[in-house]
Design a protein around this motif. Sequence first.
Motif, PDB file in Angstrom:
ATOM      1  N   THR A 189      27.288  40.429  37.224  1.00 57.42           N
ATOM      2  CA  THR A 189      26.778  39.177  37.776  1.00 57.42           C
ATOM      3  C   THR A 189      26.249  39.499  39.179  1.00 57.42           C
ATOM      4  OG1 THR A 189      28.936  38.631  38.711  1.00 57.42           O
ATOM      5  CG2 THR A 189      28.450  37.762  36.520  1.00 57.42           C
TER       6      THR A 189
ATOM      7  N   VAL B 277      41.137  33.355  40.337  1.00 59.18           N
ATOM      8  CA  VAL B 277      40.127  33.262  39.281  1.00 59.18           C
ATOM      9  C   VAL B 277      39.201  34.473  39.363  1.00 59.18           C
ATOM     10  CG1 VAL B 277      38.147  31.887  38.480  1.00 59.18           C
ATOM     11  CG2 VAL B 277      40.254  30.755  39.210  1.00 59.18           C
ATOM     12  N   SER B 278      38.950  34.906  40.600  1.00 56.02           N
ATOM     13  CA  SER B 278      38.095  36.059  40.854  1.00 56.02           C
ATOM     14  C   SER B 278      38.430  36.565  42.254  1.00 56.02           C
ATOM     15  CB  SER B 278      36.626  35.634  40.766  1.00 56.02           C
ATOM     16  OG  SER B 278      35.788  36.737  40.934  1.00 56.02           O
TER      17      SER B 278
ATOM     18  N   THR C  74      32.975  43.714  38.088  1.00 58.50           N
ATOM     19  CA  THR C  74      32.312  42.794  37.149  1.00 58.50           C
ATOM     20  C   THR C  74      31.104  42.111  37.770  1.00 58.50           C
ATOM     21  OG1 THR C  74      34.564  41.875  37.325  1.00 58.50           O
ATOM     22  CG2 THR C  74      33.486  41.702  35.215  1.00 58.50           C
ATOM     23  N   GLY C  75      31.028  42.136  39.095  1.00 57.10           N
ATOM     24  CA  GLY C  75      29.907  41.453  39.739  1.00 57.10           C
ATOM     25  C   GLY C  75      29.583  42.055  41.091  1.00 57.10           C
TER      26      GLY C  75
ATOM     27  N   GLU D 148      38.970  37.101  49.546  1.00 57.81           N
ATOM     28  CA  GLU D 148      38.175  38.294  49.873  1.00 57.81           C
ATOM     29  C   GLU D 148      39.048  39.271  50.649  1.00 57.81           C
ATOM     30  OE1 GLU D 148      34.109  39.920  52.035  1.00 57.81           O
ATOM     31  OE2 GLU D 148      34.945  38.035  52.733  1.00 57.81           O
TER      32      GLU D 148
ATOM     33  N   THR E 209      40.526  39.455  35.338  1.00 54.90           N
ATOM     34  CA  THR E 209      40.200  38.931  36.672  1.00 54.90           C
ATOM     35  C   THR E 209      38.895  39.568  37.143  1.00 54.90           C
ATOM     36  OG1 THR E 209      42.576  38.911  37.135  1.00 54.90           O
ATOM     37  CG2 THR E 209      41.107  38.611  39.007  1.00 54.90           C
ATOM     38  N   PRO E 210      37.794  38.818  37.114  1.00 58.78           N
ATOM     39  CA  PRO E 210      36.522  39.403  37.585  1.00 58.78           C
ATOM     40  C   PRO E 210      36.633  39.857  39.044  1.00 58.78           C
ATOM     41  CG  PRO E 210      36.145  37.318  36.469  1.00 58.78           C
ATOM     42  CD  PRO E 210      37.630  37.444  36.643  1.00 58.78           C
ATOM     43  N   ILE E 211      36.250  41.118  39.284  1.00 59.10           N
ATOM     44  CA  ILE E 211      36.284  41.669  40.643  1.00 59.10           C
ATOM     45  C   ILE E 211      34.847  41.861  41.117  1.00 59.10           C
ATOM     46  CG2 ILE E 211      37.144  43.541  42.102  1.00 59.10           C
ATOM     47  CD1 ILE E 211      39.535  42.451  40.745  1.00 59.10           C
ATOM     48  N   LEU E 212      34.500  41.176  42.209  1.00 55.70           N
ATOM     49  CA  LEU E 212      33.147  41.282  42.765  1.00 55.70           C
ATOM     50  C   LEU E 212      33.160  42.253  43.941  1.00 55.70           C
ATOM     51  CD1 LEU E 212      32.193  37.471  42.980  1.00 55.70           C
ATOM     52  CD2 LEU E 212      32.098  38.972  41.007  1.00 55.70           C
TER      53      LEU E 212
ATOM     54  N   LEU F  18      38.462  31.808  46.280  1.00 56.77           N
ATOM     55  CA  LEU F  18      38.148  33.210  45.953  1.00 56.77           C
ATOM     56  C   LEU F  18      38.622  34.083  47.112  1.00 56.77           C
ATOM     57  CD1 LEU F  18      34.438  32.836  44.731  1.00 56.77           C
ATOM     58  CD2 LEU F  18      36.462  33.006  43.319  1.00 56.77           C
TER      59      LEU F  18
ATOM     60  N   GLY G  20      39.453  44.071  34.763  1.00 53.29           N
ATOM     61  CA  GLY G  20      38.139  43.441  34.947  1.00 53.29           C
ATOM     62  C   GLY G  20      37.887  42.299  33.971  1.00 53.29           C
TER      63      GLY G  20
END
Length: 289
Positions: free
Chosen positions: A4, A171-172, A246-247, A141, A218-221, A139, A215
């Motif tokens: 993403t 959530v991420s 994931t993003g 950071e 839990t989406p990891i950006l 989210l 991943g």
Amino acid sequence: GKLTISPEIVIPEPTDPTAILLQASAIKTLSEKIRVKAKANAALIVGSIESLRKFVEEQEVCRGNFPGPVPVIYYGSSSGNAEELECSELMQALGEIGAAGVVVPVFGGSVVNSLDDIGSDDALAAKCSEAMANGVVPLPEVVLANGLGWGEEDVQNLVEKLTAACGMEPVSIILTVNALEEEDTEETGEDESNEESKVDADASASLPKVSKALGRKTPILGSVRVTAGQNRMGAYIATLKDAGFTGAFLRSDCVPGFRMNPDLDVVGGFWSAAIGDLKSLKSKNFRFR
């Protein structure tokens, strides 16, 4: 699958009355470009609550149409004004506006050198529950020290530690590797082909590794902070994908000269071209000058 791609957009706060009037339509145009041309997965906004409101309102206009609204995530204010709002007031305002999420800096936004730093952030749980109570997704950071060389197990432990500190499973999560001081490549006369491989080598050495299982859950950006040009952004995103992210969260540092020229029309045009290209198969040929 593909990563993403979501940009950070800094909306300056004009003080001149004419500029303030023009700003409203500039935000509207920018918001539309991010949805229709860039087709971003989300937009992270740095600016006043009022600017955020205008951006969200424009996105809401197209609900039920294609492309639908881009989720809008609040990253904080460019002048630090949002800090003056109590956490509960801020989260309430974000909920009323309809922001999809809010970035919550872990360890006060300071560089994390070990997992113990995360456990020492007492304010995190309160911020996260306040956000959730207002229908806004928090989210976290985490800014990681460069060169920690974390493997999959370290990142798994990080997520568990964050879940405990937030009082909920995130959530991420956004992982930002603290940038080393930029070396000046101008004088060394390095050619362009070296530039790409240098980005690859530097990034893959410093990026933490995310397991496929984590991943998916839990989406990891990962933050991208390289200036566009010579396929640096494309190269960095490729290393994020290889590391299991994931993003990609494209920071404002990617926009050439953005600090000198915060023109929203220029910013909108840049992200439209950059993200459009990164998402297309032509991403290898992306050359933004």
